[in-house]
Scaffold this motif. Structure first.
Motif, PDB file in Angstrom:
ATOM      1  N   ARG A 108      37.463  33.597  44.926  1.00 33.88           N
ATOM      2  CA  ARG A 108      36.951  34.168  46.172  1.00 33.88           C
ATOM      3  C   ARG A 108      37.498  35.575  46.384  1.00 33.88           C
ATOM      4  NH1 ARG A 108      36.578  29.971  51.242  1.00 33.88           N
ATOM      5  NH2 ARG A 108      34.825  28.734  50.464  1.00 33.88           N
TER       6      ARG A 108
ATOM      7  N   ASP B  79      32.185  37.792  43.804  1.00 31.06           N
ATOM      8  CA  ASP B  79      32.565  36.418  43.538  1.00 31.06           C
ATOM      9  C   ASP B  79      33.091  36.306  42.108  1.00 31.06           C
ATOM     10  OD1 ASP B  79      31.822  33.602  42.422  1.00 31.06           O
ATOM     11  OD2 ASP B  79      31.828  33.369  44.591  1.00 31.06           O
TER      12      ASP B  79
ATOM     13  N   GLU C   1      30.525  35.297  39.583  1.00 27.51           N
ATOM     14  CA  GLU C   1      29.623  36.417  39.299  1.00 27.51           C
ATOM     15  C   GLU C   1      30.289  37.389  38.329  1.00 27.51           C
ATOM     16  OE1 GLU C   1      27.284  36.557  43.615  1.00 27.51           O
ATOM     17  OE2 GLU C   1      28.877  37.991  43.159  1.00 27.51           O
TER      18      GLU C   1
ATOM     19  N   THR D  60      42.520  30.039  42.637  1.00 23.68           N
ATOM     20  CA  THR D  60      41.991  30.014  43.996  1.00 23.68           C
ATOM     21  C   THR D  60      42.770  29.043  44.855  1.00 23.68           C
ATOM     22  OG1 THR D  60      39.983  29.699  45.328  1.00 23.68           O
ATOM     23  CG2 THR D  60      40.314  28.210  43.492  1.00 23.68           C
TER      24      THR D  60
END
Length: 263
Positions: free
Chosen positions: A64, A69, A72, A87
């Motif tokens: 995040r 992202d 991505e 994360t």
């Protein structure tokens, strides 16, 4: 199966939009002699440019981030290096593994988690199959070994190799971490050789297969510690100076075990 040569250091990139998280990972990296941080940045675009222009063995990537992202980010790379997702949330785990992420670490990340992720990166780079029994399930498995007049408890994951010595067995075991450089706090695992008062065959047969596999009538090794397999011998992580013979009887078996997860 092709095995990559063992690099002196794994060059990693750390990408996270929180500097405090970057600091944790880079601090862990300084404690490992085989890891070097090539870039640590809060800017994913800077990381993408760097990875495209330089050789990188692994990326520790926050899922995040405000700008992009993490998943991505991976899709922006045509041939991404091994990725370790980091994360504070776990909802991305399934998608991450669909992208063949090497590991998935939940924050806060401790040194043991980081070291385990590095080990998985090494295995992916060297083309070695993951052990049949997951490391997480084996972490607390121990064996009691009679050494001289004492009984010593050893973690199975610390045993590297065994060698027949008449009516006893020489066992190569990972010992404690020790400092290599007091100024940089780099540490390494020492390797201890202990003579166990049990015959080789009896001791090897008491260990779980294929976590431990015979390579020769006089040798057995931890499968997930194999760094190089060249038909007639294997070399292990933490013991680069030693070679263990592989007899014709066991060559096909070891080849199949190592390649099983990569087919």
């Amino acid at each position: 199966m092709a095995i990559l040569p063992y690099p002196h250091r794994l060059r990693i990139v750390v990408v996270d939009d929180h500097q405090s998280s970057i600091d944790v990972i880079t601090a862990h990296a300084t404690k490992m002699e085989n890891v070097s941080v090539s870039l640590a940045t809060t800017d994913p675009f800077e990381a993408l440019r760097f990875i495209r222009q330089n050789t990188v063995e692994a990326v520790f990537l926050d899922v995040r981030m405000d700008v992009m992202d993490g998943l991505e980010f991976i899709e922006q790379l045509a041939d991404p290096p091994p990725i370790v997702l980091t994360t504070a949330y776990d909802e991305f785990a399934l998608k991450g593994y669909e992208l063949e992420v090497v590991d998935y670490l939940l924050k806060p990340i401790d040194f043991a988690q980081f070291a385990k992720a590095i080990h998985r990166v090494e295995k992916k780079l060297f083309g070695v199959a993951a052990p049949t029994v997951p490391i997480e399930e084996r972490a607390d498995s121990r064996v009691i070994l009679p050494v001289e007049h004492k009984m010593i408890m050893v973690n199975l994951t610390d045993i590297l190799a065994l060698a027949a010595r008449r009516n006893t067995t020489e066992v190569h075991v990972l010992g404690q971490y020790h400092f290599l450089d007091r100024h940089t706090s780099k540490v390494s695992r020492e390797v201890m050789d202990m003579v166990v008062n049990r015959p080789f065959g009896e001791l090897v047969d008491s260990l779980p297969y294929p976590q431990f596999v015979r390579t020769h009538r006089s040798y057995a090794v931890a499968l997930d510690m194999i760094a190089e397999f060249n038909g007639g011998f294997v070399k292990l992580f933490h013991l680069p100076q030693k070679s263990f013979s592989v007899s014709e009887t066991h060559r096909e078996e070891i080849k199949n075990l190592l390649s099983k997860e990569n087919q």
